[in-house]
Design an enzyme around this catalytic site. Structure first.
Site, mmCIF file in Angstrom:
data_model
loop_
_atom_site.group_PDB
_atom_site.id
_atom_site.type_symbol
_atom_site.label_atom_id
_atom_site.label_comp_id
_atom_site.label_asym_id
_atom_site.label_seq_id
_atom_site.Cartn_x
_atom_site.Cartn_y
_atom_site.Cartn_z
ATOM 1 N N ASP A 28 0.886 -1.168 0.000
ATOM 2 C CA ASP A 28 0.000 0.000 0.000
ATOM 3 C C ASP A 28 0.924 1.218 0.000
ATOM 4 O O ASP A 28 1.626 1.469 0.996
ATOM 5 C CB ASP A 28 -0.894 -0.024 1.245
ATOM 6 C CG ASP A 28 -1.802 1.194 1.319
ATOM 7 O OD1 ASP A 28 -1.477 2.240 0.716
ATOM 8 O OD2 ASP A 28 -2.853 1.100 1.973
ATOM 9 N N ALA A 47 -1.953 4.873 -8.335
ATOM 10 C CA ALA A 47 -2.477 6.225 -8.099
ATOM 11 C C ALA A 47 -3.935 6.147 -7.678
ATOM 12 O O ALA A 47 -4.625 5.158 -7.947
ATOM 13 C CB ALA A 47 -2.371 7.071 -9.374
ATOM 14 N N TYR A 108 -8.207 16.225 -7.356
ATOM 15 C CA TYR A 108 -7.377 15.218 -8.024
ATOM 16 C C TYR A 108 -6.179 15.882 -8.711
ATOM 17 O O TYR A 108 -5.036 15.455 -8.533
ATOM 18 C CB TYR A 108 -8.216 14.446 -9.045
ATOM 19 C CG TYR A 108 -7.406 13.569 -9.982
ATOM 20 C CD1 TYR A 108 -6.866 12.360 -9.551
ATOM 21 C CD2 TYR A 108 -7.180 13.952 -11.311
ATOM 22 C CE1 TYR A 108 -6.124 11.557 -10.414
ATOM 23 C CE2 TYR A 108 -6.443 13.159 -12.175
ATOM 24 C CZ TYR A 108 -5.915 11.966 -11.717
ATOM 25 O OH TYR A 108 -5.172 11.183 -12.575
ATOM 26 N N TRP A 130 -6.730 11.164 -20.434
ATOM 27 C CA TRP A 130 -7.896 10.379 -20.870
ATOM 28 C C TRP A 130 -7.493 8.934 -21.211
ATOM 29 O O TRP A 130 -7.723 8.464 -22.336
ATOM 30 C CB TRP A 130 -8.558 11.031 -22.075
ATOM 31 C CG TRP A 130 -9.150 12.383 -21.860
ATOM 32 C CD1 TRP A 130 -8.845 13.283 -20.870
ATOM 33 C CD2 TRP A 130 -10.166 13.024 -22.668
ATOM 34 N NE1 TRP A 130 -9.603 14.423 -21.023
ATOM 35 C CE2 TRP A 130 -10.416 14.299 -22.111
ATOM 36 C CE3 TRP A 130 -10.868 12.649 -23.804
ATOM 37 C CZ2 TRP A 130 -11.355 15.183 -22.648
ATOM 38 C CZ3 TRP A 130 -11.794 13.531 -24.351
ATOM 39 C CH2 TRP A 130 -12.038 14.775 -23.779
HETATM 40 N N1 LIG Z 1 -7.071 7.238 -16.066
HETATM 41 C C1 LIG Z 1 -6.820 8.376 -16.702
HETATM 42 O O1 LIG Z 1 -7.628 8.877 -17.492
HETATM 43 C C2 LIG Z 1 -5.503 9.086 -16.474
HETATM 44 C C3 LIG Z 1 -5.253 10.287 -17.170
HETATM 45 C C4 LIG Z 1 -4.025 10.924 -16.984
HETATM 46 C C5 LIG Z 1 -3.107 10.392 -16.113
HETATM 47 N N2 LIG Z 1 -3.389 9.251 -15.422
HETATM 48 C C6 LIG Z 1 -2.385 8.723 -14.505
HETATM 49 O O2 LIG Z 1 -1.839 7.537 -15.066
HETATM 50 C C7 LIG Z 1 -1.473 6.642 -14.011
HETATM 51 C C8 LIG Z 1 -2.120 5.289 -14.242
HETATM 52 O O3 LIG Z 1 -3.533 5.436 -14.215
HETATM 53 P P1 LIG Z 1 -4.528 4.250 -14.545
HETATM 54 O O4 LIG Z 1 -5.593 4.803 -15.411
HETATM 55 O O5 LIG Z 1 -3.781 3.029 -14.947
HETATM 56 O O6 LIG Z 1 -5.167 4.017 -13.088
HETATM 57 P P2 LIG Z 1 -6.005 2.784 -12.529
HETATM 58 O O7 LIG Z 1 -6.443 1.871 -13.618
HETATM 59 O O8 LIG Z 1 -7.020 3.376 -11.600
HETATM 60 O O9 LIG Z 1 -4.907 2.003 -11.679
HETATM 61 C C9 LIG Z 1 -4.360 2.568 -10.526
HETATM 62 C C10 LIG Z 1 -3.771 1.447 -9.719
HETATM 63 O O10 LIG Z 1 -3.249 2.014 -8.518
HETATM 64 C C11 LIG Z 1 -3.581 1.152 -7.457
HETATM 65 N N3 LIG Z 1 -3.635 1.845 -6.173
HETATM 66 C C12 LIG Z 1 -4.522 2.772 -5.752
HETATM 67 N N4 LIG Z 1 -4.264 3.119 -4.487
HETATM 68 C C13 LIG Z 1 -3.177 2.385 -4.107
HETATM 69 C C14 LIG Z 1 -2.455 2.301 -2.906
HETATM 70 N N5 LIG Z 1 -2.758 3.030 -1.814
HETATM 71 N N6 LIG Z 1 -1.390 1.435 -2.854
HETATM 72 C C15 LIG Z 1 -1.056 0.687 -3.928
HETATM 73 N N7 LIG Z 1 -1.728 0.720 -5.092
HETATM 74 C C16 LIG Z 1 -2.782 1.572 -5.167
HETATM 75 C C17 LIG Z 1 -4.935 0.605 -7.806
HETATM 76 O O11 LIG Z 1 -5.135 -0.569 -7.077
HETATM 77 P P3 LIG Z 1 -6.624 -1.110 -6.750
HETATM 78 O O12 LIG Z 1 -7.057 -1.754 -8.029
HETATM 79 O O13 LIG Z 1 -6.398 -2.046 -5.637
HETATM 80 O O14 LIG Z 1 -7.430 0.097 -6.386
HETATM 81 C C18 LIG Z 1 -4.796 0.388 -9.310
HETATM 82 O O15 LIG Z 1 -4.278 -0.898 -9.587
HETATM 83 C C19 LIG Z 1 -1.876 7.343 -12.714
HETATM 84 O O16 LIG Z 1 -0.787 8.048 -12.202
HETATM 85 C C20 LIG Z 1 -2.937 8.324 -13.151
HETATM 86 O O17 LIG Z 1 -3.059 9.423 -12.285
HETATM 87 C C21 LIG Z 1 -4.556 8.582 -15.602
#
Ligand SMILES: NC(=O)c1ccc[n+]([C@@H]2O[C@H](COP(=O)([O-])OP(=O)(O)OC[C@H]3O[C@@H](n4cnc5c(N)ncnc54)[C@H](OP(=O)(O)O)[C@@H]3O)[C@@H](O)[C@H]2O)c1
Length: 257
Positions: A28, A47, A108, A130
């Site tokens: 975590d 994240a 956020y 996105w």
């Molecule tokens: N999604 C978007 O549209 C977007 C856009 C721009 C930038 N980003 C950035 O790109 C990156 C990847 O995003 P993504 O879309 O792949 O996100 P995601 O699918 O929500 O995956 C985030 C991962 O982080 C894990 N997590 C959350 N809290 C945690 C904690 N306390 N300890 C350990 N793991 C934890 C989650 O685990 P659980 O499954 O257990 O919750 C999940 O596996 C992030 O930095 C995000 O901010 C995303």
């Protein structure tokens, strides 16, 4: 690699097959890393990504998005972190480049911006936007589900951005590692609104679903979002394929292409 269960995490594990993927169950990231981790490189994809949820609980979001980056940096290895177009307020109408001043509208975006600051000097910070892929909750998968259930879906038509396929972002991450440490904008070529993206999803998936274009206000989301957040690089960051190409690859992977 943290965040192994997330959508970017899945794509990174394919691009970096020798990486050790770490899930929340193993670490975590709101706590310091467990003993015995001595990585040569940290890909920090964990994240808090619930944009509306961050408004309700900004402290928990910050514990993950700021504290988590700090703990990843404390491992002492070169670090890659991903940040977001939501660090901008969306007032521009030409693409945001790395030197544009951030001004997040919501909790956020604020946590992501502070997380950038926590990454330290030995880090590559990759802002993208996105994201969509073949796992987890994302716009493409939600639209495919709604499109099968309904004749018409209401989608916001006054936010413009670059829908970025996680497979393309993961591949580009390798190229970013060849660049000096620092901040880079890496998002898909092209731009669209969410409504235009939804129309493309239905067209590519062969669904007859109609898109009713609505304004952000009509949706009533808790978090404010930038009206315009197209990202481009002025620093020679890798150029990604067009978002429509990413969409086709994603749908093919989901078996909907
Ligand atoms: N999604 C978007 O549209 C977007 C856009 C721009 C930038 N980003 C950035 O790109 C990156 C990847 O995003 P993504 O879309 O792949 O996100 P995601 O699918 O929500 O995956 C985030 C991962 O982080 C894990 N997590 C959350 N809290 C945690 C904690 N306390 N300890 C350990 N793991 C934890 C989650 O685990 P659980 O499954 O257990 O919750 C999940 O596996 C992030 O930095 C995000 O901010 C995303």
């Amino acid at each position: 690699m943290t965040g192994a269960g997330g959508q970017l995490g899945h794509a990174l594990l394919e691009e970096f097959p020798d990486a050790r993927g770490v899930t929340r169950a193993e670490w975590d990231v709101t706590h310091p890393a467990p003993a015995g981790m001595h990585p040569g490189l940290v890909l920090h994809a964990a994240a808090w990504t619930d944009v509306d949820g961050a408004e309700d609980d900004p402290q928990s979001a910050a514990a993950v998005n700021v504290g988590g980056v700090q703990h990843a940096a404390e491992l002492g290895a070169p670090l890659v972190v991903w940040s977001s177009d939501y660090v901008f307020d969306g007032a521009k109408r030409t693409p945001y480049v790395e030197s544009d001043p951030p001004a997040p509208l919501g909790a956020y975006g604020r946590t992501k911006l502070h997380g950038e600051g926590a990454a330290g000097e030995q880090a590559w910070i990759i802002r993208s936007s996105w994201l969509f892929g073949w796992t987890s909750r994302n716009f493409v998968r939600t639209m495919l589900r709604l499109g099968r259930e309904r004749d018409e879906v209401a989608v916001v038509d006054d936010q413009r951005g670059c829908p970025t396929y996680v497979g393309h972002l993961a591949a580009a991450t390798r190229d970013v590692l060849e660049l000096p440490h620092g901040l880079y904008h890496v998002a898909a070529e092209g731009e669209c609104t969410w409504a235009e993206f939804a129309e493309a999803i239905f067209a590519e998936a062969g669904l007859p679903t109609r898109v009713r274009r609505i304004a952000t206000d009509e949706l009533g989301a808790r978090a404010p979002r930038p009206a315009y957040s197209v990202l481009r690089s002025e620093k020679g960051a890798p150029v990604l394929p067009h978002w429509r190409e990413g969409l086709r690859e994603c749908l093919a992977r989901l078996g909907d292409g």
